[in-house]
Write an enzyme that holds these catalytic residues in place. Sequence first.
Site: not given
Ligand code: ADP
Length: 189
Positions: A132, A13
């Site tokens: 990470r 993503k």
């Molecule tokens: P990935 O796509 O690998 O899961 P992200 O960078 O999108 O990684 O998200 C990392 C973390 O940030 C998630 O595991 C969550 O804890 C938090 N997070 C990100 N976006 C959201 C959201 N829209 N709502 C709730 N938690 C979020």
Amino acid sequence: MRVIMLAPPGAGKGTQGERIAARYGVPHISSGDIFRDEVARQTPLGKELSGYLDRGDLVPDDLVLSLVKDRVVTAAEQSGGYVLDGFPRTLEQAEAAAGIGREANVSAQAVVYLDAPADVLIGRLAGRGEDRTDDSEAVARHRLAVYAEHTQPLVDYYAARGILVKIDAAGPIDVVSGEIFAVLDRIKR
Ligand code: ADP
């Protein structure tokens, strides 16, 4: 170009979101990056966020919205669009995003859904575990389960609204990008 990325952890993503943003000249708004930046700068908010991130749990919707909403509206108004990466992630957030879209007349045109089998996802997450803190195997598995429960339902939600673009994300990065661009180029014209 106004796009929402929808994908399980490990599907690419972030990588594809950045490429889409570059191709169409719009900001890439990653909720995960925004949160990790708050944590790195050790702001009060960052301290609140770090527990959720380290456990792989969802950040509460109100906190997410408070950090994301203005960026989305500003991006759409000043740069003509956005790529939302990581938001919305729950049905409640999807409703909130739809509300923001209607209010400011900046609704998403497409939801790019990156689909890949679980073994591919776990393999990729394990591979980046050194970079990470939330990519250790146990936390990665938890994030996949959280995704299945809270985020996967958005696939049907957006399909019902006619804006879901499903892409097979198991292949090489460039092949996946090519498939995404082919669809989005048609939307843009
Ligand atoms: P990935 O796509 O690998 O899961 P992200 O960078 O999108 O990684 O998200 C990392 C973390 O940030 C998630 O595991 C969550 O804890 C938090 N997070 C990100 N976006 C959201 C959201 N829209 N709502 C709730 N938690 C979020």
